[in-house]
Design a protein around this motif. Sequence first.
Motif, mmCIF file in Angstrom:
data_model
loop_
_atom_site.group_PDB
_atom_site.id
_atom_site.type_symbol
_atom_site.label_atom_id
_atom_site.label_comp_id
_atom_site.label_asym_id
_atom_site.label_seq_id
_atom_site.Cartn_x
_atom_site.Cartn_y
_atom_site.Cartn_z
ATOM 1 N N GLY A 1 33.054 3.704 14.542
ATOM 2 C CA GLY A 1 32.492 3.055 15.712
ATOM 3 C C GLY A 1 31.734 1.779 15.399
ATOM 4 O O GLY A 1 31.388 1.506 14.243
ATOM 5 N N PRO A 2 31.461 0.988 16.426
ATOM 6 C CA PRO A 2 30.694 -0.246 16.237
ATOM 7 C C PRO A 2 29.244 0.057 15.889
ATOM 8 O O PRO A 2 28.734 1.150 16.143
ATOM 9 N N LEU A 3 28.577 -0.921 15.305
ATOM 10 C CA LEU A 3 27.157 -0.793 14.999
ATOM 11 C C LEU A 3 26.367 -1.045 16.282
ATOM 12 O O LEU A 3 26.466 -2.118 16.878
ATOM 13 N N VAL A 4 25.606 -0.049 16.705
ATOM 14 C CA VAL A 4 24.851 -0.123 17.953
ATOM 15 C C VAL A 4 23.368 -0.200 17.616
ATOM 16 O O VAL A 4 22.862 0.607 16.831
ATOM 17 N N ARG A 5 22.675 -1.145 18.205
ATOM 18 C CA ARG A 5 21.250 -1.327 17.919
ATOM 19 C C ARG A 5 20.436 -1.126 19.187
ATOM 20 O O ARG A 5 20.787 -1.627 20.257
ATOM 21 N N LEU A 6 19.349 -0.377 19.075
ATOM 22 C CA LEU A 6 18.366 -0.201 20.140
ATOM 23 C C LEU A 6 17.038 -0.743 19.624
ATOM 24 O O LEU A 6 16.449 -0.171 18.700
ATOM 25 N N GLY A 7 16.571 -1.854 20.208
ATOM 26 C CA GLY A 7 15.408 -2.511 19.635
ATOM 27 C C GLY A 7 15.726 -2.934 18.216
ATOM 28 O O GLY A 7 16.723 -3.616 17.965
#
Length: 341
Positions: A55-61
């Motif tokens: 999966g793609p790299l997902v960033r939260l803050g």
Amino acid sequence: MTGDEVQEAIGAPGPVGAVDEMRAPWWKFHDAAGVSVIYDLGFRLVGVAVDAISGPLVRLGEVDLVGRVPSQVGAEVRRLAAREGVAVRTNPVGDPEVAAWGLSMGAAQAWGPGPHGYPQRGEAQLSEVLLVAPELAADPYAAEPVRRWRDLVDRPANPGAWPVAAELQRPRWNWTPGASIGLLRFGMSPEQVSRALGGATPTLRRGHPHWTNRPYRAWPHQTEPPGPVRWSLAEEHYADLGVTAEYRCRRAGFPVLGAVTVAGRTGPQLHFAGIPLVGRPLTEVEADLTRHADERDLGLLYDSEDEFGPQDAHLYVLPVRAGDRTISGVRLFEPDWNHQR
């Protein structure tokens, strides 16, 4: 978004994998993008599950959510939630869940390139994430569209801890391939299973309706719509013993034991040719069994990318999560188990 809008946004080849448009139109896995997209019954997008490996790299803050050590990601999510003043709870798989963000963390076994170009399993667990629309955020895994993708509602909930019993704390069970394990024999009724386990009471029972046609009514060759007539027992989970009894039904309502799953973290120890099978790093068990098979010119069977076992042993070793690592559990079954369920 609609399915066409999702496809256009992803910009990758269409969904692939074990998806039957007639039976499971509510979710699709886009292999090239590494995501599962989940739709409501109006076929509008309500959830995205991001694969731990592809999966793609997902960033939260400032927190990267995907493909990392699960405990580290969980700690960072909790710190961010505390700073933002939002509540964090533990989801059914034992990872952080934040309703205010529609976020539910998870983990999957690591895989990487092997020495001969084939994928090779790793011992580590890697973080993955489920992101849902606000209307599902209160309890994502209880929501109907998510349940059709991954049904956890009637599975034992993990409180967020992964204790692993020490080898000396595990009883050792003998077994005969395709016939018995400990005092359990394939073909036993649930009552006989309970007695063989010292009168233990299952902590969880799972089953399904048995469907059949109702009798003919007013006109020849006409029946009422099929309906559930009785509940068929599928499995009984004995948490204190680390054992799950799995049943098949010869006739509706008459379940008999067809398989036994031994929990990797808490179940009894089993040996094959002197090799301990339960509660060890999964890669070590695979290496030991591979070496045994090579030395004797035998086969090592792979039922799926996750399960493997010695030829003709009627046994598969299973991956079991133990926090940030993967250990071994075992399923033993009678001959033709997969064909009789």
